[in-house]
Design an enzyme around this catalytic site. Sequence first.
Site, PDB file in Angstrom:
ATOM      1  N   GLY A   1      20.275  -8.986  -1.660  1.00 30.32           N
ATOM      2  CA  GLY A   1      20.257  -8.329  -0.285  1.00 30.32           C
ATOM      3  C   GLY A   1      20.008  -9.430   0.877  1.00 30.32           C
ATOM      4  O   GLY A   1      20.489  -9.431   1.685  1.00 30.32           O
TER       5      GLY A   1
ATOM      6  N   SER B   1      21.389  -4.853  -3.046  1.00 28.89           N
ATOM      7  CA  SER B   1      20.911  -5.807  -4.037  1.00 28.89           C
ATOM      8  C   SER B   1      20.735  -5.129  -5.576  1.00 28.89           C
ATOM      9  O   SER B   1      19.726  -4.052  -5.476  1.00 28.89           O
ATOM     10  CB  SER B   1      19.501  -6.125  -3.579  1.00 28.89           C
ATOM     11  N   ALA B   2      21.158  -5.577  -6.572  1.00 36.09           N
ATOM     12  CA  ALA B   2      21.218  -4.825  -7.958  1.00 36.09           C
ATOM     13  C   ALA B   2      19.613  -4.575  -8.151  1.00 36.09           C
ATOM     14  O   ALA B   2      19.388  -3.614  -8.654  1.00 36.09           O
ATOM     15  CB  ALA B   2      21.735  -5.824  -8.840  1.00 36.09           C
ATOM     16  N   HIS B   3      18.664  -5.376  -7.960  1.00 34.82           N
ATOM     17  CA  HIS B   3      17.443  -5.272  -8.719  1.00 34.82           C
ATOM     18  C   HIS B   3      16.341  -4.265  -8.083  1.00 34.82           C
ATOM     19  O   HIS B   3      15.549  -3.902  -8.477  1.00 34.82           O
ATOM     20  CB  HIS B   3      16.594  -6.811  -8.621  1.00 34.82           C
TER      21      HIS B   3
ATOM     22  N   CYS C   1       6.854  -9.263   0.755  1.00 37.63           N
ATOM     23  CA  CYS C   1       7.394 -10.800   1.149  1.00 37.63           C
ATOM     24  C   CYS C   1       6.105 -11.376   2.137  1.00 37.63           C
ATOM     25  O   CYS C   1       6.079 -12.627   2.229  1.00 37.63           O
ATOM     26  CB  CYS C   1       8.285 -10.581   2.056  1.00 37.63           C
TER      27      CYS C   1
END
Length: 397
Positions: free
Chosen positions: A72, A200-202, A328
Amino acid sequence: MERRIYLDNSATTHTDAEVLQKMLPYFSDVYGNGSSQHFFGREALAAIDEAREKVAKAIGAKPSEIYFTSGGTESDNWAIKGAAHALRAKGNHIITTAIEHPAVIQTCKRLEKEGFEVTYLPVDDEGFVTADQVENAITDKTVLISVMTANNEVGTIEPIREIGAVAKKHKVLFHTDAVQAIGNVPIDVVKDNIDMLSMSAHKFYGPKGVGVLYKRTGVKTERFMDGGEQERNMRASTLNTPGIVGLGAAIEKAVRDMEKNNAHVKELRDFFVAEVLANISDVRYNGTKDTSRRLASNANFSFEYIEGESILMSLDLAGIAVSSGSACSSGSLEPSYVLLSLGVPIELAHGSIRFSFGKDNTREEVEYTLTKLYEVVARLREMSPLFKKFEGEKKYV
Ligand SMILES: *Cc1c(COP(=O)(O)O)cnc(C)c1O
């Protein structure tokens, strides 16, 4: 640790077992480089092409509009910097919101250092921007609008179709960070007037380190990295075949099961929220109460008189994984800029916790979490002189 309960599905999800099975051959047997001309390469390329078709189908795009990236963050960087640089001669103004993910906010900050001007639209107390706000911010120098589809901290779903229509009317590019939305919110890049989209795949039960930038045919950006001619000469580097296969399998399954997963997760979330509000005093539910405009997975609370970090660590000891602020910024003591943008008072922003539910969480896990949460909040408040003095005074809510 006896229990392991994962309520941080907005930070990342586990790779779905079926998805993992589909990835495995691409680590061992089918290890060719997708750019090679021999059969090893052709096998890899066929799998990559199949994944590209699955992604395109999931969002109503064409396969030629799908570019694989490392996630991402890369997709956001590429979309925003790539478009801004390509359109520099046309204008230097970008419109975004105050509650974007750091991958968007920090990218915009970088562009400001290069001379771009960025408008960070404020949001209302539920976390929404409106298409009118976007339209009013457009000038003859505006080259890009970037508004997230759904927010990662409070789960608000932004009116991207209306924003996309405004962008189209004024012939300004529209990018959306849909990282939190894929698999949770139906997206059709044509109907939603989206020119560029990041995923984003995760975040949807796929592997980490692989994502997509969708770029509508005709949208010009700089290439992201210099090197080989992969991804139609726009994004160099050998393609991550296992990751891409995983992303393709994950998005196909996430979109197919969207309604079922949303119903399950929403039931858990709604139960959890109702119980917390009924059983804990001096608590504020952050974000919108309109469940049709909020990710079904998201609950975000501020517990007055105590620090979010203390709650997080106590729950961690009890085997329950949650997040305070955004993942984050954890480790920093700054309160969440997203909550502050919603007008949450700074003391309350400090006491906030995000619970994000996933498709494999159970009612029993939620009940256990509630029991532990009541204990933790009561114990921490025992130690708070302010709580004893002001308990029950609804100063903020
Ligand atoms: C997780 C996330 C990102 C970053 O994606 P990565 O694949 O981890 O780089 C960007 N935007 C939002 C909204 C996110 O939730």
